[in-house]
Design an enzyme around this catalytic site. Structure first.
Site, PDB file in Angstrom:
ATOM      1  N   LYS A  34      44.765  48.476  38.034  1.00 27.03           N
ATOM      2  CA  LYS A  34      44.042  47.453  37.279  1.00 27.03           C
ATOM      3  C   LYS A  34      43.405  48.106  36.060  1.00 27.03           C
ATOM      4  CE  LYS A  34      41.110  43.531  38.574  1.00 27.03           C
ATOM      5  NZ  LYS A  34      40.107  43.083  39.554  1.00 27.03           N
TER       6      LYS A  34
HETATM    7  O1  G3P Z   1      38.681  38.979  40.065  1.00 29.07           O
HETATM    8  C1  G3P Z   1      37.652  38.938  39.150  1.00 29.07           C
HETATM    9  C2  G3P Z   1      36.382  38.681  39.815  1.00 29.07           C
HETATM   10  O2  G3P Z   1      36.038  39.716  40.675  1.00 29.07           O
HETATM   11  C3  G3P Z   1      35.266  38.256  38.988  1.00 29.07           C
HETATM   12  O3  G3P Z   1      34.694  37.250  39.681  1.00 29.07           O
HETATM   13  O4  G3P Z   1      32.899  35.782  40.430  1.00 29.07           O
HETATM   14  O5  G3P Z   1      32.368  38.054  39.480  1.00 29.07           O
HETATM   15  O6  G3P Z   1      33.191  36.230  38.004  1.00 29.07           O
HETATM   16  P1  G3P Z   1      33.192  36.802  39.368  1.00 29.07           P
END
Ligand code: G3P
Length: 217
Positions: free
Chosen positions: A87
């Protein structure tokens, strides 16, 4: 649409895997920290533990922000397990590293994507997955789902192989809308997967079936 779970929590990964609908896992440095996984050796071991639970792809994020550092770190991550996908952040050196890895058959996930232009660049660099963060766009009053639709159109126009991995999913409606748009993958918390199970008419109907069975037996 493939279902990935967005966590480094082994119990939650096991629960999703046991449900029989899990196609992979995404992690990031924040999710690792949330589980208290710190230090390089522990982090690398945790990736292997995740790979041993799930049958699909497991995204492991580099920390380096320069090309050479990303290549070194990404090669180390990729050598951990065949299921690992490297990633990379959506910055110039991340795109260069993406091209480097795709030329060598190492799979990549370009993350922190917030615009169609960024997604186009990631596809040009041969990314296996591109991760638009729809929840974080919604958080700032911007239509995250519209970005998924824009990327779908662009990738279809040119038959790019890069898979759209809708990330930063927050709830079941995000999952359903992404499926309607034609996102290849969604990654979200366990609640966004388990929430799809729920309907009160299912519960009422089942209770009625069981009650009727009891009457006759
Ligand atoms: O996969 C991306 C993710 O981990 C971000 O999610 O909920 O932190 O915006 P969030």
């Amino acid at each position: 649409m493939k279902f990935f779970i967005d966590t480094a929590n082994l119990a939650q990964i096991e629960e999703a895997q046991a449900l029989g609908v899990l196609d992979g896992v995404t992690t990031n440095p924040s999710l690792m920290a949330k589980e208290g996984i710190t230090g390089k050796d522990n982090i690398l071991k945790h990736y292997v533990d995740i790979c041993n639970i799930v049958e699909g792809d497991v995204s492991a994020e580099v920390i380096a922000t320069d090309f050479e550092g990303m290549v070194k770190e990404g090669e180390e991550l990729a050598s951990l397990h065949p299921q690992i996908v490297v990633k990379l952040p959506m910055i110039a050196d991340g795109i260069k590293a993406c091209k480097y890895f795709s030329d060598r058959g190492i799979r990549t996930n370009v993350t922190l994507v917030f615009s169609a232009g960024q997604a186009l660049l990631a596809a040009k660099a041969g990314a296996t997955y591109v991760s638009p963060f729809l929840g974080r766009l919604d958080d700032i009053s911007t239509d995250g789902l519209n970005l998924i639709a824009e990327i779908r159109q662009i990738y279809d126009n040119y038959e790019f192989d890069t898979q759209i991995l809708a990330a930063s999913i927050r709830h079941t409606m995000h999952v359903i809308e992404c499926a309607k748009i034609g996102s290849d993958v969604m990654t979200g918390p366990l609640s966004s997967i388990k929430g799809l199970l729920k309907h009160p008419l299912t519960d009422i109907g089942l209770a009625q079936f069981l009650a009727d069975y009891k009457k006759g037996n």
